[in-house]
Design a protein around this motif. Structure first.
Motif, short mmCIF file in Angstrom:
data_model
loop_
_atom_site.label_atom_id
_atom_site.label_comp_id
_atom_site.label_asym_id
_atom_site.label_seq_id
_atom_site.Cartn_x
_atom_site.Cartn_y
_atom_site.Cartn_z
N TYR A 274 -15.65 75.97 35.94
CA TYR A 274 -15.19 77.17 36.66
C TYR A 274 -16.06 78.38 36.31
CZ TYR A 274 -10.93 75.17 38.66
OH TYR A 274 -10.04 74.45 39.42
N ARG A 275 -16.50 78.46 35.08
CA ARG A 275 -17.39 79.56 34.70
C ARG A 275 -18.68 79.50 35.50
NH1 ARG A 275 -21.60 79.12 31.24
NH2 ARG A 275 -22.55 81.06 30.51
N GLN A 276 -19.24 78.30 35.65
CA GLN A 276 -20.48 78.15 36.41
C GLN A 276 -20.28 78.53 37.87
OE1 GLN A 276 -23.72 77.30 35.31
NE2 GLN A 276 -24.07 78.08 37.37
N VAL A 277 -19.12 78.18 38.42
CA VAL A 277 -18.80 78.56 39.80
C VAL A 277 -18.74 80.08 39.92
CG1 VAL A 277 -16.95 78.55 41.52
CG2 VAL A 277 -17.68 76.41 40.45
N GLY A 278 -18.19 80.73 38.91
CA GLY A 278 -18.15 82.20 38.91
C GLY A 278 -19.54 82.81 38.87
#
Length: 330
Positions: A274-278
């Protein structure tokens, strides 16, 4: 007197201008870019993942409410609502659509728009599903980060280490998830190597979940394998509770399960994905194209063991397994 009247008019005009200038300045400020967030689940179970997504956005300089707005659309576990929710975000002309909660969300967004950038958490094979052209060069309006990493074989091996006398393993998979085929194939191949017999149960609804555990109660398999799927994460507390009630050793795909009382998990860190998606969302807001951003594949995996649950089940966790665990819950 004429001078005083003129002075008062000048001051009055100046005061009016002083009020008008800030109003005009505010009116000229550009509207915040809007990110549409589409998810098949509901907000509460995914609060930590959403926080990780916002953390990734923050790393690129975007803070919700300050210089970016986020429109959330939760399907509340009703997959058939996704197309309408995706269409609504597309009609609103959001700057980016973020999808999660299974590839069904990404497919719904992809069907709703071919122009708005889409950043997704991907569970299966995005090339095979037609979401992207290739991992390195997605080529269209969608990119993101994958959760799937062929960890089914490793999970089965870990369960076998915990329960070395196990012969029969029941596996739960949600047939509505495109990633199921890959997960099942990996588990089947590993079972032959380990000498295990797998029994498959299709679980995509609460009634099917309850029926699967009725089968567990009747057939008494030696262990339980829970597949990687948003449905299972959404119902993790119920699944963990059923596994405890039936006293069956169970391995799960993410740490959220042992954190809820489950025995053991092995898989990718949801927070990292999810961090990478952000981060990707922020980069696209700054002008980069999804077609040029390679789909990120997981490189870090975590093993989590709930020692309290192991003791309740009468399982002695091998010291070598404890030594390699990323987290031991006691």
């Amino acid at each position: 007197m004429a001078i005083d009247i003129g002075r008062r008019q000048f001051i009055s005009t100046l005061g009016g201008a002083a009020v008008a200038w800030p109003l005009a300045a505010r009116a000229q400020q550009p509207a915040l870019p809007v990110v549409g967030f589409l998810h098949s689940g509901s907000a509460e179970p995914y609060a930590h993942q959403v926080a990780a997504f916002k953390g990734g956005l923050n790393e690129t300089g975007y803070v919700e409410g300050q210089n970016v707005a986020i429109e959330y659309r939760w399907a509340e576990g009703q997959i058939d609502r996704l197309p309408a929710l995706a269409a609504d975000l597309a009609q609103r002309q959001v700057a980016v659509i973020v999808t999660s909660g299974g590839d069904v969300s990404a497919l719904a967004a992809k069907a709703a728009t071919s122009s708005i950038p889409i950043v997704s958490t991907i569970g299966g094979d995005p090339v095979q599903e037609g979401l992207i052209a290739s991992f390195n060069r997605p080529g269209g309006n969608l990119t993101g980060a994958t959760l799937f990493a062929y960890s089914a074989a490793k999970r089965l091996e870990l369960l076998h280490q915990l329960v070395p006398k196990a012969v029969t393993i029941m596996t739960l998979f949600d047939p509505s998830d495109p990633a199921v085929v890959l997960d099942r194939e990996a588990a089947q191949a590993a079972s032959k190597t380990l000498g295990l017999q797998l029994r498959f149960a299709n679980v995509g609804t609460v009634s099917e979940l309850e029926a699967a555990f009725e089968t567990v109660d009747r057939d008494r398999p030696d262990g339980l394998f829970v597949g990687s799927n948003p449905f299972f994460i959404f119902h993790r507390e119920q699944i963990v509770g059923l596994a405890a009630r039936h006293a069956i050793p169970t391995i799960y795909p993410q740490r959220e399960f042992p954190a809820a009382g489950g025995l053991i998990s092995y898989g990718t860190r949801l927070a990292d994905t999810y961090r990478q998606v952000g981060i990707y969302t922020g980069r696209i807001l700054k002008g980069e194209r999804p077609a040029d951003l390679p789909v990120v594949q997981p490189t870090k995996f975590e093993l989590v063991i709930n020692l309290k649950t192991a003791k309740t089940l009468g399982i002695d966790v091998p010291p070598t397994l404890l030594a390699t665990a990323d987290e031991v819950i006691e």
